[in-house]
Design a protein around this motif. Structure first.
Motif, mmCIF file in Angstrom:
data_model
loop_
_atom_site.group_PDB
_atom_site.id
_atom_site.type_symbol
_atom_site.label_atom_id
_atom_site.label_comp_id
_atom_site.label_asym_id
_atom_site.label_seq_id
_atom_site.Cartn_x
_atom_site.Cartn_y
_atom_site.Cartn_z
ATOM 1 N N THR A 201 0.822 -1.212 0.000
ATOM 2 C CA THR A 201 0.000 0.000 0.000
ATOM 3 C C THR A 201 0.853 1.257 0.000
ATOM 4 O O THR A 201 0.471 2.273 -0.597
ATOM 5 C CB THR A 201 -0.923 0.004 1.233
ATOM 6 N N GLU A 221 1.132 -12.323 -8.900
ATOM 7 C CA GLU A 221 -0.106 -13.096 -8.884
ATOM 8 C C GLU A 221 0.136 -14.537 -8.427
ATOM 9 O O GLU A 221 -0.671 -15.100 -7.678
ATOM 10 C CB GLU A 221 -0.741 -13.108 -10.279
ATOM 11 N N SER A 227 -1.476 -7.744 -3.341
ATOM 12 C CA SER A 227 -1.832 -7.492 -4.735
ATOM 13 C C SER A 227 -1.263 -6.160 -5.200
ATOM 14 O O SER A 227 -1.176 -5.195 -4.419
ATOM 15 C CB SER A 227 -3.363 -7.472 -4.882
ATOM 16 N N ASN A 229 -2.769 -4.254 -6.921
ATOM 17 C CA ASN A 229 -3.901 -3.324 -6.930
ATOM 18 C C ASN A 229 -3.764 -2.299 -5.800
ATOM 19 O O ASN A 229 -4.324 -1.197 -5.877
ATOM 20 C CB ASN A 229 -5.205 -4.101 -6.774
ATOM 21 N N ASP A 230 -3.001 -2.668 -4.748
ATOM 22 C CA ASP A 230 -2.805 -1.768 -3.620
ATOM 23 C C ASP A 230 -1.586 -0.869 -3.782
ATOM 24 O O ASP A 230 -1.342 0.012 -2.952
ATOM 25 C CB ASP A 230 -2.631 -2.584 -2.329
ATOM 26 N N ASN A 232 1.454 1.506 -6.076
ATOM 27 C CA ASN A 232 1.535 2.586 -7.058
ATOM 28 C C ASN A 232 2.629 2.259 -8.072
ATOM 29 O O ASN A 232 3.723 1.815 -7.699
ATOM 30 C CB ASN A 232 1.898 3.903 -6.372
ATOM 31 N N ASP A 242 0.360 1.021 -19.828
ATOM 32 C CA ASP A 242 -0.639 0.015 -20.215
ATOM 33 C C ASP A 242 -0.258 -1.363 -19.669
ATOM 34 O O ASP A 242 -1.126 -2.112 -19.178
ATOM 35 C CB ASP A 242 -0.754 -0.048 -21.744
ATOM 36 N N GLY A 245 -0.930 -1.441 -15.939
ATOM 37 C CA GLY A 245 -2.348 -1.636 -15.665
ATOM 38 C C GLY A 245 -2.765 -3.087 -15.865
ATOM 39 O O GLY A 245 -3.504 -3.654 -15.044
ATOM 40 N N GLY A 248 -1.843 -5.374 -13.033
ATOM 41 C CA GLY A 248 -2.636 -5.320 -11.818
ATOM 42 C C GLY A 248 -2.611 -4.010 -11.064
ATOM 43 O O GLY A 248 -3.361 -3.839 -10.100
ATOM 44 N N PHE A 249 -1.736 -3.080 -11.469
ATOM 45 C CA PHE A 249 -1.692 -1.788 -10.778
ATOM 46 C C PHE A 249 -2.958 -0.997 -11.101
ATOM 47 O O PHE A 249 -3.316 -0.816 -12.269
ATOM 48 C CB PHE A 249 -0.481 -0.967 -11.245
ATOM 49 N N SER A 250 -3.613 -0.509 -10.065
ATOM 50 C CA SER A 250 -4.776 0.358 -10.285
ATOM 51 C C SER A 250 -4.393 1.827 -10.220
ATOM 52 O O SER A 250 -5.119 2.687 -10.710
ATOM 53 C CB SER A 250 -5.871 0.067 -9.262
ATOM 54 N N LYS A 251 -3.242 2.103 -9.581
ATOM 55 C CA LYS A 251 -2.772 3.486 -9.482
ATOM 56 C C LYS A 251 -1.470 3.609 -10.271
ATOM 57 O O LYS A 251 -0.415 3.127 -9.835
ATOM 58 C CB LYS A 251 -2.550 3.852 -8.012
#
Length: 272
Positions: A201, A221, A227, A229-230, A232, A242, A245, A248-251
């Motif tokens: 995070t 994964e 993950s 996803n948490d 940066n 791209d 993303g 798995g990166f959301s930020k």
């Protein structure tokens, strides 16, 4: 307050240089807490060494009009293969095209561009254009009839072919020579250990390769409970963003190419 972590994912040599610059820059800035800086060389550069490739390069350069190096690694691996000064490689001085400041610095370290009779070096002027598209824009300022020109591109195995395809579409004869390969970091390598222990995070992953971003996504994964996803991601090109993303990166944060821009963006993230 949790310690923030910056993960540098470049190959070892380039990562060390960026970490030194980042450490020096951080020493001049007041941040709430000193970050942890980790090196995770997702790809290792393996130079090619066979004699036939050396002969292929020397032969290709005898009638070429322009040489393009896609990265500092391409410069280092090519010069190691030819084992002579750049201007001794062919009868005429062959201009060089590079995409950014790191490659220009690599040429400078080998004395290319500072000879008595200078080797012409073409590079996008603006930091924000340090990519294939920017170099192609710079090359068009030559106003060459590309149908009468030959271009040799030095690169690694795989990678992006946009510039070669664009030159061919313009009419140029293009010869691409792979001078190195990339080996993914083994999942049992000790470099992964601190990654298991850090908090995703509060992490910023500096990504400068689409291939590395894809590999990272697969490993996280398969091997990690946390993950991306948490976390940066900091990327220097839209294509890398791209890939980040998709990994798995959301930020995903964007930076202009080049070490100085990456450092500015990293410090801005720390202050956020």
């Amino acid at each position: 307050m949790n310690t923030k972590t910056i993960v540098i994912t470049r190959p070892v040599g380039q990562a060390r240089h960026l970490m030194e610059l980042l450490g020096a820059a951080l020493s001049k800035h007041v941040t709430p807490q000193s970050p942890q800086i980790l090196s995770l060389p997702l790809l290792t550069i393996i130079p090619k060494t066979d004699d036939r490739l050396s002969s292929e390069i020397i032969g290709a350069m005898q009638d070429t009009d322009l040489a393009i190096f896609v990265s500092p690694n391409a410069i280092e691996c090519t010069l190691r293969l030819i084992e002579c000064a750049w201007q001794d490689l062919a009868r005429d001085i062959i201009p060089i095209g590079v995409m950014g400041g790191s490659s220009a610095l690599a040429l400078h370290h080998h004395g290319i561009g500072s000879e008595e009779t200078l080797t012409p070096i073409l590079m996008p002027e603006q930091n924000g254009q340090w990519d294939s598209e920017g170099l192609w824009q710079e090359l068009q300022s030559l106003a060459w009839d590309w149908s009468s020109k030959k271009v040799v591109i030095f690169k690694g195995e795989g990678g992006r072919d946009w510039l070669a395809e664009t030159l061919q579409t313009a009419g140029a004869t293009v010869e691409a020579i792979s001078v190195y390969s990339r080996i993914p970091l083994a999942i049992d390598n000790p470099a992964w250990l601190p990654i298991h222990e850090m908090n995703f995070t509060d992490s910023l992953w500096v990504l400068t390769s689409s291939e590395a971003a894809r590999y990272l996504g697969n490993v996280i994964e398969d091997q990690f409970r946390q993950s991306l996803n948490d976390a940066n991601a900091l990327c220097s090109h839209d294509n890398i963003a791209d890939a980040a993303g998709a990994a798995g990166f959301s930020k995903v944060l964007m930076s202009e190419p080049g070490d100085e821009a990456l450092i500015r963006a990293s410090i801005a993230w720390l202050a956020s």
